[in-house]
Design a protein around this motif. Sequence first.
Motif, PDB file in Angstrom:
ATOM      1  N   PRO A  13       4.489 -55.927  35.477  1.00 43.91           N
ATOM      2  CA  PRO A  13       5.031 -57.273  35.742  1.00 43.91           C
ATOM      3  C   PRO A  13       4.913 -58.196  34.533  1.00 43.91           C
ATOM      4  O   PRO A  13       3.877 -58.247  33.884  1.00 43.91           O
ATOM      5  CB  PRO A  13       4.183 -57.787  36.909  1.00 43.91           C
ATOM      6  N   LEU A  36      11.491 -57.407  44.413  1.00 45.84           N
ATOM      7  CA  LEU A  36      10.240 -56.691  44.677  1.00 45.84           C
ATOM      8  C   LEU A  36       9.922 -55.657  43.605  1.00 45.84           C
ATOM      9  O   LEU A  36       8.783 -55.584  43.119  1.00 45.84           O
ATOM     10  CB  LEU A  36      10.369 -56.038  46.065  1.00 45.84           C
ATOM     11  N   GLY A  39       6.571 -53.985  42.878  1.00 49.55           N
ATOM     12  CA  GLY A  39       5.626 -54.780  43.666  1.00 49.55           C
ATOM     13  C   GLY A  39       4.514 -55.433  42.858  1.00 49.55           C
ATOM     14  O   GLY A  39       3.549 -55.953  43.424  1.00 49.55           O
ATOM     15  N   HIS A  41       4.473 -58.300  40.985  1.00 52.02           N
ATOM     16  CA  HIS A  41       4.351 -59.733  41.285  1.00 52.02           C
ATOM     17  C   HIS A  41       3.970 -59.929  42.750  1.00 52.02           C
ATOM     18  O   HIS A  41       3.131 -60.773  43.074  1.00 52.02           O
ATOM     19  CB  HIS A  41       5.657 -60.476  40.973  1.00 52.02           C
ATOM     20  N   ASP A  59      14.638 -56.348  47.956  1.00 49.60           N
ATOM     21  CA  ASP A  59      15.154 -55.488  46.887  1.00 49.60           C
ATOM     22  C   ASP A  59      16.307 -54.685  47.443  1.00 49.60           C
ATOM     23  O   ASP A  59      16.279 -54.274  48.603  1.00 49.60           O
ATOM     24  CB  ASP A  59      14.083 -54.564  46.281  1.00 49.60           C
ATOM     25  N   VAL A  84      17.704 -55.645  51.222  1.00 50.21           N
ATOM     26  CA  VAL A  84      19.093 -56.098  51.040  1.00 50.21           C
ATOM     27  C   VAL A  84      19.219 -56.868  49.730  1.00 50.21           C
ATOM     28  O   VAL A  84      18.215 -57.181  49.081  1.00 50.21           O
ATOM     29  CB  VAL A  84      19.539 -57.038  52.202  1.00 50.21           C
ATOM     30  N   ASP A 104      12.588 -62.230  39.493  1.00 51.89           N
ATOM     31  CA  ASP A 104      12.292 -61.555  38.221  1.00 51.89           C
ATOM     32  C   ASP A 104      13.526 -60.686  37.980  1.00 51.89           C
ATOM     33  O   ASP A 104      13.600 -59.547  38.438  1.00 51.89           O
ATOM     34  CB  ASP A 104      11.003 -60.721  38.416  1.00 51.89           C
ATOM     35  N   LEU A 105      14.514 -61.271  37.288  1.00 50.74           N
ATOM     36  CA  LEU A 105      15.877 -60.713  37.313  1.00 50.74           C
ATOM     37  C   LEU A 105      16.030 -59.390  36.548  1.00 50.74           C
ATOM     38  O   LEU A 105      15.141 -58.983  35.799  1.00 50.74           O
ATOM     39  CB  LEU A 105      16.851 -61.750  36.745  1.00 50.74           C
ATOM     40  N   GLY A 106      17.165 -58.770  36.752  1.00 48.70           N
ATOM     41  CA  GLY A 106      17.497 -57.553  36.008  1.00 48.70           C
ATOM     42  C   GLY A 106      16.979 -56.306  36.679  1.00 48.70           C
ATOM     43  O   GLY A 106      16.893 -56.241  37.905  1.00 48.70           O
ATOM     44  N   ILE A 107      16.639 -55.318  35.849  1.00 50.88           N
ATOM     45  CA  ILE A 107      16.237 -54.022  36.398  1.00 50.88           C
ATOM     46  C   ILE A 107      14.792 -53.714  36.005  1.00 50.88           C
ATOM     47  O   ILE A 107      14.261 -54.304  35.072  1.00 50.88           O
ATOM     48  CB  ILE A 107      17.182 -52.896  35.922  1.00 50.88           C
ATOM     49  N   GLN A 111      13.796 -48.017  36.929  1.00 47.90           N
ATOM     50  CA  GLN A 111      15.242 -47.769  37.018  1.00 47.90           C
ATOM     51  C   GLN A 111      15.792 -47.263  35.677  1.00 47.90           C
ATOM     52  O   GLN A 111      16.645 -46.389  35.642  1.00 47.90           O
ATOM     53  CB  GLN A 111      15.974 -49.039  37.469  1.00 47.90           C
ATOM     54  N   MET A 131      22.252 -50.614  41.297  1.00 50.47           N
ATOM     55  CA  MET A 131      20.876 -50.752  41.794  1.00 50.47           C
ATOM     56  C   MET A 131      20.772 -50.123  43.174  1.00 50.47           C
ATOM     57  O   MET A 131      19.752 -49.557  43.529  1.00 50.47           O
ATOM     58  CB  MET A 131      20.499 -52.226  41.877  1.00 50.47           C
ATOM     59  N   ARG A 306       9.080 -55.039  26.810  1.00 49.54           N
ATOM     60  CA  ARG A 306      10.107 -55.523  27.734  1.00 49.54           C
ATOM     61  C   ARG A 306       9.999 -57.042  27.965  1.00 49.54           C
ATOM     62  O   ARG A 306      10.961 -57.691  28.362  1.00 49.54           O
ATOM     63  CB  ARG A 306       9.950 -54.775  29.061  1.00 49.54           C
TER      64      ARG A 306
HETATM   65  C1  LIG Z   1      12.608 -56.673  36.935  1.00 47.82           C
HETATM   66  S1  LIG Z   1      12.540 -55.787  38.426  1.00 47.82           S
HETATM   67  C2  LIG Z   1      11.292 -56.583  39.341  1.00 47.82           C
HETATM   68  C3  LIG Z   1       9.927 -56.068  39.021  1.00 47.82           C
HETATM   69  C4  LIG Z   1       8.835 -56.647  39.887  1.00 47.82           C
HETATM   70  N1  LIG Z   1       8.706 -58.088  39.702  1.00 47.82           N
HETATM   71  C5  LIG Z   1       7.511 -55.969  39.630  1.00 47.82           C
HETATM   72  O1  LIG Z   1       6.550 -56.652  39.270  1.00 47.82           O
HETATM   73  O2  LIG Z   1       7.427 -54.740  39.787  1.00 47.82           O
HETATM   74  C6  LIG Z   1      13.966 -56.353  39.272  1.00 47.82           C
HETATM   75  C7  LIG Z   1      14.165 -55.745  40.641  1.00 47.82           C
HETATM   76  O3  LIG Z   1      15.071 -56.575  41.331  1.00 47.82           O
HETATM   77  C8  LIG Z   1      16.004 -55.789  42.025  1.00 47.82           C
HETATM   78  N2  LIG Z   1      17.227 -56.581  42.104  1.00 47.82           N
HETATM   79  C9  LIG Z   1      17.995 -57.027  41.092  1.00 47.82           C
HETATM   80  N3  LIG Z   1      19.040 -57.736  41.561  1.00 47.82           N
HETATM   81  C10 LIG Z   1      18.911 -57.748  42.906  1.00 47.82           C
HETATM   82  C11 LIG Z   1      19.668 -58.339  43.962  1.00 47.82           C
HETATM   83  N4  LIG Z   1      20.775 -59.041  43.720  1.00 47.82           N
HETATM   84  N5  LIG Z   1      19.223 -58.189  45.232  1.00 47.82           N
HETATM   85  C12 LIG Z   1      18.080 -57.492  45.480  1.00 47.82           C
HETATM   86  N6  LIG Z   1      17.343 -56.885  44.529  1.00 47.82           N
HETATM   87  C13 LIG Z   1      17.744 -57.024  43.251  1.00 47.82           C
HETATM   88  C14 LIG Z   1      16.154 -54.519  41.201  1.00 47.82           C
HETATM   89  O4  LIG Z   1      16.574 -53.453  42.029  1.00 47.82           O
HETATM   90  C15 LIG Z   1      14.748 -54.338  40.656  1.00 47.82           C
HETATM   91  O5  LIG Z   1      13.984 -53.489  41.475  1.00 47.82           O
END
Ligand SMILES: C[S@@+](CC[C@H](N)C(=O)[O-])C[C@H]1O[C@@H](n2cnc3c(N)ncnc32)[C@H](O)[C@@H]1O
Length: 318
Positions: A13, A36, A39, A41, A59, A84, A104-107, A111, A131, A306
């Motif tokens: 995170p 999420l 997990g 955060h 997620d 969702v 916490d945007l993006g991937i 992934q 995703m 990252r």
């Molecule tokens: C940067 S990771 C989050 C990491 C997390 N904060 C952690 O500490 O492990 C972003 C996650 O948000 C999900 N995600 C991105 N856009 C999404 C959306 N529009 N709806 C739901 N989930 C989304 C992705 O699938 C990914 O698992």
Amino acid sequence: MSTVDALAFYHDPVMLAECLDGLNIKADGTYADCTLGGGGHSCAIANKLSESGTLHAFDRDEEAVAYATRRLAGTKPKFIVHPVRFGELKNEIAPATLDGILYDLGISSHQVDDRSRGFTFVGNNPLDLRMDRREGVSAQQWLMSVSADDLAEALRKNADMDRAFKLATRLVEMAAAIKEEGREILPSDVQAAVEAVFPDKRREINGLLARVFQAVRMEVNGELKEIEDSMRAAVDCLKVGGRLVVMSYHSVEDRCVKQTAAEFEKACICPDHMPVCTCGGNHQRLKKVNRKPILPSDEEIAKNSRARSAKLRVYERV
Ligand SMILES: C[S@@+](CC[C@H](N)C(=O)[O-])C[C@H]1O[C@@H](n2cnc3c(N)ncnc32)[C@H](O)[C@@H]1O
């Protein structure tokens, strides 16, 4: 062994302490982690909540949901998972019920690292970039059917890409030839197209490829619209005094976050040409907690590369 058992590492995170600070967590409050992922955060938020607290987590990636749900099993607060898109926030959460929302945007690293997901140009797995692989069209399918105009628009809008039309034309021709051969598009095909359009930028090829992948990924996942829809709903879901904490990883994402929040930072919503205010001037619903975005420390960047492009913006519902 299940996928979850097999994963020793999922995602580190980013700016964890800064996100928790931004959320200003009350032990018995109700929070939503809209991304999420692994997990990281969510666990830290859950650790700050008591049995009377609640954590909602969203997620769209079923692997992330499975992994993080196991990780958070048995936590003190009530833990509710919403598998969702976070664009569905307004359908899942009642108005004015949350004390804080985190994006916490993006991937996630997982992934990207799992090459079978087709998120990376490292290696040569067919492109997918979704995703949620249960919905929408894959990058493969999209590139096989998109017009050069639409692809150029996506390259500009999602990645501020130069020579967008030239590159889009090349990519569309490439996709048509590959379709004819009856095979899938591979990262090496995209690389050949990028190299042909940027022969003078050989040294920057990885950066350019990353931008093309970013643009295509954002398009097939509808990422900018998701951010806009969800942040607008978030304003309704927050209680007065609640916090909206958003972390982005590149300039296009950050611009979208800043512009969407700005819609709610103005007290007066009269058109610019109005000589006097007639709207009542009481429309402000968000205020910035920090004047400038919060950036990761050098120490964090050294430990987790990252984090280097992360920007954290914190707003309070007024
Ligand atoms: C940067 S990771 C989050 C990491 C997390 N904060 C952690 O500490 O492990 C972003 C996650 O948000 C999900 N995600 C991105 N856009 C999404 C959306 N529009 N709806 C739901 N989930 C989304 C992705 O699938 C990914 O698992």
